[in-house]
Design a protein around this motif. Structure first.
Motif, PDB file in Angstrom:
ATOM      1  N   ALA A 188      15.177  57.485   1.472  1.00 31.93           N
ATOM      2  CA  ALA A 188      13.865  57.486   2.113  1.00 31.93           C
ATOM      3  C   ALA A 188      13.842  56.543   3.307  1.00 31.93           C
ATOM      4  CB  ALA A 188      12.798  57.086   1.090  1.00 31.93           C
ATOM      5  N   GLU A 189      14.552  55.412   3.208  1.00 34.22           N
ATOM      6  CA  GLU A 189      14.593  54.455   4.308  1.00 34.22           C
ATOM      7  C   GLU A 189      15.266  55.066   5.538  1.00 34.22           C
ATOM      8  OE1 GLU A 189      16.595  51.064   2.782  1.00 34.22           O
ATOM      9  OE2 GLU A 189      14.774  50.174   1.939  1.00 34.22           O
ATOM     10  N   PHE A 190      16.315  55.826   5.305  1.00 32.94           N
ATOM     11  CA  PHE A 190      17.023  56.467   6.409  1.00 32.94           C
ATOM     12  C   PHE A 190      16.117  57.482   7.105  1.00 32.94           C
ATOM     13  CE2 PHE A 190      19.887  59.810   8.074  1.00 32.94           C
ATOM     14  CZ  PHE A 190      20.658  59.038   8.932  1.00 32.94           C
ATOM     15  N   GLU A 191      15.454  58.329   6.339  1.00 32.34           N
ATOM     16  CA  GLU A 191      14.578  59.333   6.922  1.00 32.34           C
ATOM     17  C   GLU A 191      13.409  58.677   7.646  1.00 32.34           C
ATOM     18  OE1 GLU A 191      15.212  62.477   7.186  1.00 32.34           O
ATOM     19  OE2 GLU A 191      17.074  62.273   6.045  1.00 32.34           O
ATOM     20  N   GLU A 192      12.906  57.587   7.094  1.00 31.34           N
ATOM     21  CA  GLU A 192      11.814  56.872   7.737  1.00 31.34           C
ATOM     22  C   GLU A 192      12.269  56.290   9.078  1.00 31.34           C
ATOM     23  OE1 GLU A 192       8.948  52.941   7.024  1.00 31.34           O
ATOM     24  OE2 GLU A 192      10.152  53.744   5.376  1.00 31.34           O
ATOM     25  N   ALA A 193      13.509  55.781   9.127  1.00 34.56           N
ATOM     26  CA  ALA A 193      14.047  55.234  10.369  1.00 34.56           C
ATOM     27  C   ALA A 193      14.186  56.317  11.434  1.00 34.56           C
ATOM     28  CB  ALA A 193      15.392  54.568  10.113  1.00 34.56           C
ATOM     29  N   LEU A 194      14.640  57.505  11.024  1.00 34.72           N
ATOM     30  CA  LEU A 194      14.770  58.604  11.974  1.00 34.72           C
ATOM     31  C   LEU A 194      13.408  59.036  12.514  1.00 34.72           C
ATOM     32  CD1 LEU A 194      17.532  60.920  10.440  1.00 34.72           C
ATOM     33  CD2 LEU A 194      17.779  58.983  11.993  1.00 34.72           C
ATOM     34  N   GLN A 195      12.414  59.089  11.633  1.00 30.10           N
ATOM     35  CA  GLN A 195      11.084  59.491  12.068  1.00 30.10           C
ATOM     36  C   GLN A 195      10.484  58.447  13.007  1.00 30.10           C
ATOM     37  OE1 GLN A 195       9.457  62.531  11.500  1.00 30.10           O
ATOM     38  NE2 GLN A 195       8.282  61.617  13.189  1.00 30.10           N
ATOM     39  N   MET A 196      10.710  57.170  12.704  1.00 30.68           N
ATOM     40  CA  MET A 196      10.206  56.119  13.571  1.00 30.68           C
ATOM     41  C   MET A 196      10.852  56.206  14.947  1.00 30.68           C
ATOM     42  SD  MET A 196      10.087  51.978  12.910  1.00 30.68           S
ATOM     43  CE  MET A 196       9.307  52.211  11.308  1.00 30.68           C
ATOM     44  N   ASN A 197      12.121  56.530  14.989  1.00 26.40           N
ATOM     45  CA  ASN A 197      12.797  56.684  16.274  1.00 26.40           C
ATOM     46  C   ASN A 197      12.253  57.885  17.037  1.00 26.40           C
ATOM     47  OD1 ASN A 197      15.172  56.045  18.145  1.00 26.40           O
ATOM     48  ND2 ASN A 197      15.570  58.180  17.639  1.00 26.40           N
ATOM     49  N   GLU A 198      11.972  58.975  16.318  1.00 23.46           N
ATOM     50  CA  GLU A 198      11.388  60.152  16.957  1.00 23.46           C
ATOM     51  C   GLU A 198      10.023  59.824  17.548  1.00 23.46           C
ATOM     52  OE1 GLU A 198      11.372  64.260  18.075  1.00 23.46           O
ATOM     53  OE2 GLU A 198      12.958  62.942  17.317  1.00 23.46           O
ATOM     54  N   ASP A 199       9.213  59.076  16.810  1.00 20.70           N
ATOM     55  CA  ASP A 199       7.889  58.683  17.304  1.00 20.70           C
ATOM     56  C   ASP A 199       8.013  57.802  18.544  1.00 20.70           C
ATOM     57  OD1 ASP A 199       6.846  60.036  15.134  1.00 20.70           O
ATOM     58  OD2 ASP A 199       6.479  58.224  13.940  1.00 20.70           O
ATOM     59  N   LEU A 200       8.985  56.898  18.520  1.00 17.28           N
ATOM     60  CA  LEU A 200       9.188  56.005  19.660  1.00 17.28           C
ATOM     61  C   LEU A 200       9.630  56.777  20.893  1.00 17.28           C
ATOM     62  CD1 LEU A 200       9.503  53.227  21.011  1.00 17.28           C
ATOM     63  CD2 LEU A 200      11.777  53.061  19.952  1.00 17.28           C
ATOM     64  N   GLN A 201      10.581  57.690  20.722  1.00 18.76           N
ATOM     65  CA  GLN A 201      11.050  58.457  21.870  1.00 18.76           C
ATOM     66  C   GLN A 201       9.953  59.336  22.441  1.00 18.76           C
ATOM     67  OE1 GLN A 201      14.911  60.133  22.191  1.00 18.76           O
ATOM     68  NE2 GLN A 201      15.704  59.067  20.402  1.00 18.76           N
ATOM     69  N   THR A 202       9.150  59.946  21.575  1.00 18.22           N
ATOM     70  CA  THR A 202       8.051  60.782  22.057  1.00 18.22           C
ATOM     71  C   THR A 202       7.071  59.961  22.882  1.00 18.22           C
ATOM     72  OG1 THR A 202       8.243  62.250  20.127  1.00 18.22           O
ATOM     73  CG2 THR A 202       6.171  62.297  21.351  1.00 18.22           C
ATOM     74  N   ALA A 203       6.729  58.784  22.376  1.00 13.71           N
ATOM     75  CA  ALA A 203       5.816  57.911  23.106  1.00 13.71           C
ATOM     76  C   ALA A 203       6.444  57.416  24.402  1.00 13.71           C
ATOM     77  CB  ALA A 203       5.417  56.722  22.227  1.00 13.71           C
ATOM     78  N   GLY A 204       7.724  57.083  24.347  1.00 20.51           N
ATOM     79  CA  GLY A 204       8.410  56.589  25.532  1.00 20.51           C
ATOM     80  C   GLY A 204       8.508  57.624  26.632  1.00 20.51           C
ATOM     81  N   PHE A 205       8.874  58.835  26.275  1.00 19.44           N
ATOM     82  CA  PHE A 205       8.981  59.890  27.276  1.00 19.44           C
ATOM     83  C   PHE A 205       7.613  60.207  27.881  1.00 19.44           C
ATOM     84  CE2 PHE A 205      12.851  61.549  24.785  1.00 19.44           C
ATOM     85  CZ  PHE A 205      13.676  60.646  25.445  1.00 19.44           C
ATOM     86  N   ALA A 206       6.573  60.223  27.042  1.00 19.30           N
ATOM     87  CA  ALA A 206       5.223  60.496  27.550  1.00 19.30           C
ATOM     88  C   ALA A 206       4.786  59.428  28.546  1.00 19.30           C
ATOM     89  CB  ALA A 206       4.242  60.568  26.384  1.00 19.30           C
ATOM     90  N   PHE A 207       5.154  58.174  28.277  1.00 18.14           N
ATOM     91  CA  PHE A 207       4.783  57.086  29.177  1.00 18.14           C
ATOM     92  C   PHE A 207       5.633  57.074  30.444  1.00 18.14           C
ATOM     93  CE2 PHE A 207       6.081  52.590  30.198  1.00 18.14           C
ATOM     94  CZ  PHE A 207       5.035  52.354  31.083  1.00 18.14           C
ATOM     95  N   VAL A 208       6.934  57.098  30.276  1.00 20.48           N
ATOM     96  CA  VAL A 208       7.834  56.940  31.418  1.00 20.48           C
ATOM     97  C   VAL A 208       7.676  58.082  32.410  1.00 20.48           C
ATOM     98  CG1 VAL A 208      10.254  56.865  32.122  1.00 20.48           C
ATOM     99  CG2 VAL A 208       9.490  55.575  30.114  1.00 20.48           C
TER     100      VAL A 208
END
Length: 493
Positions: free
Chosen positions: A194-214
């Motif tokens: 579960a920790e691994f999947e949570e880390a992947l989802q957190m990274n996906e959320d970060l990249q989505t937010a980053g691309f939207a901003f940048v």
């Protein structure tokens, strides 16, 4: 895991090819691109092997069947020929050669984030591999036949027969397949975690937010309020990641657990690092955001990654390369240099790259085994024609703001001298400490003042054009740049 569907520009150069085949399939495509060999698990050469070059140089064939008596770096008239350097390089080849298990096909520039994920995973697992590079501008027909869309996302075929059924389109799927096909190597894509999947989802959320901003900032129709919301969301996602990293680091109890899930590198780190690496160097220039500021957990994570040999010794880009590439990306994808914001960002990037170039001599990596010097020498010697042409061309296709030389012969002589320094045994053990001293002590080649100025300009051009990881590893590039600038400074005197 679902890949982002952002525009090509946000991926720097768009989706880029990457796939893996068993080595038994490599001959069919051997003529379709540049091929090299990389073995993480082959180990380093013993220090005793480093003394071979000077001894070899003193007995190199002169072309008439007679042996010359000079050392490669002992001449004050002309450096050794490329043939002499190539023969010397052959004698310094690694003693240990492992048969590659897979062939790695990737983009020529080494900029594709999806390629980088699998590249670092291969090295982390210690899988011996060969490389073949695919040109984005001239994709071979066999590749187009395998990918009818002509797009180049990652894919992998682990079977003996290649068909569309063998194709995997996601880097995460490739990494899962590597775990399955090489069960005795470190398992990176943790199952039932579960920790691994949570880390992947957190990274996906970060990249989505980053691309939207940048990239949202380039949208003229976006209201300033919306741009601010995107910026704040991105910063909040960075803080969320930093909090998670700090918790992991605290829970490790000082045992060095600075990777995403603790003490061991996992697929989560491989998936995170390509984008975070770019953001670390480029966002301070383009959007005035330092992702490390006030985020100690992220700082420690980068320290762990920068000390992780499978990543740092070949896959990682360096600060200068990402900074220098920033202005090029802005020129290509910034919607026009006539825009004040884009023009200002380009100027900031070029000025930052120039400042970093001024410290090339002082940041050369340590090279106790001469490994990185030989890597740089190998790249320079095997690609010398292209390097000489690039640093003297009158119509550069990219980075036109970087000065080029005009004397082909002067550039050629200078680069042969630099290659001889890289190969010489004294250079291999000494250059990383005092490159300037080395360049001043080694006898220089004879050259007119005018040609010397041209050679100096060529050396600076090559140092500035050298791109990591496209051309070589960061440690090798730091050594080559230091020698080039040291030689250039001496020629200018």
């Amino acid at each position: 895991m679902t890949r982002s569907t952002a525009p090509a520009a946000l991926l720097l150069l768009g989706p880029i090819s990457f796939f893996i085949l068993y080595a038994s399939r490599t001959q069919a495509f051997a003529a379709s691109g540049t091929t090299s060999t990389s073995f993480l698990s082959a180990g380093r050469r013993s220090s005793g092997a480093r003394t071979t070059f000077r001894r070899l140089a003193s007995t190199a064939s002169s072309g008439t069947g007679e042996s010359t008596s000079r050392s490669i770096t002992d001449t004050a008239t002309s450096p050794p020929s490329w043939d002499e350097l190539s023969k010397a390089l052959e004698h310094l080849a690694d003693d240990v050669t492992l048969k590659p298990c897979v062939t790695l096909y990737r983009d020529t520039n080494g900029w594709c984030p999806f390629c980088e994920r699998v590249w670092v995973a291969l090295r982390a697992k210690g899988i011996a591999y060969q490389e073949q590079l695919i040109s984005l501008q001239n994709k071979p027909d066999w590749y187009k036949a395998l990918v009818p869309t002509t797009l180049v996302p990652p894919f992998c075929s682990m079977g003996m027969v290649i068909s569309m059924n063998d194709v995997l389109w996601e880097s995460a799927d490739i990494m899962h397949t590597l775990d399955q096909e090489f069960p005795d190597t470190p398992q990176l894509m943790l199952k039932n975690s579960a920790e691994f999947e949570e880390a992947l989802q957190m990274n996906e959320d970060l990249q989505t937010a980053g691309f939207a901003f940048v990239y949202g900032g380039t949208n003229d129709t976006l209201a300033e309020e919306d741009k601010l919301k995107r910026r704040n969301n991105f910063l909040a996602q960075l803080d969320r990641l930093d909090t998670a990293l700090q918790k992991v680091q605290k829970d490790s109890g000082g045992r060095g657990g600075a990777f995403r899930l603790g003490e061991e590198f996992t697929g989560a780190d491989a998936i995170m690092v390509p984008t975070l690496e770019r953001w670390r160097y480029q966002l301070p220039i383009t959007v005035d955001v330092d992702i490390l500021e006030g985020r100690p957990g992220l700082v420690k994570w980068f320290e762990a990654m920068d000390s992780f040999a499978p990543y740092a010794d070949r896959v990682a880009g360096d600060e200068y390369s990402w900074t220098a590439a920033t202005s090029m990306f802005l020129r290509y994808f910034g919607d026009g240099e006539d825009k004040p914001d884009v023009s200002a960002a380009i100027q900031r990037a070029d000025e930052a790259a120039e400042r970093l170039a001024g410290s090339f001599v002082g940041v050369a990596s340590a090279d106790e085994n001469g490994e990185y010097s030989r890597e740089a020498a190998t790249k320079l010697i095997t690609n010398h024609k292209a390097v000489v042409k690039d640093c003297t061309r009158s119509d550069p296709k990219s980075q036109q703001h970087i000065e080029r030389a005009s004397d082909f012969d002067a550039a050629d002589v200078m680069l042969r001298h630099v290659a001889s320094l890289l190969l010489d045994s004294s250079c291999s053990s000494f250059v990383a400490v005092t490159c300037t001293t080395l360049a001043n002590e080694v006898p220089m080649f004879d050259m007119t003042e005018e040609s010397g100025k041209e050679a100096a300009a060529a050396a600076r051009t090559v140092a500035s054009r050298l791109c990591v990881p496209r051309d070589m590893s960061a440690p090798a590039a730091s050594i080559l740049r230091a020698i080039l600038i040291s030689v250039s400074d001496r020629l200018d005197q």
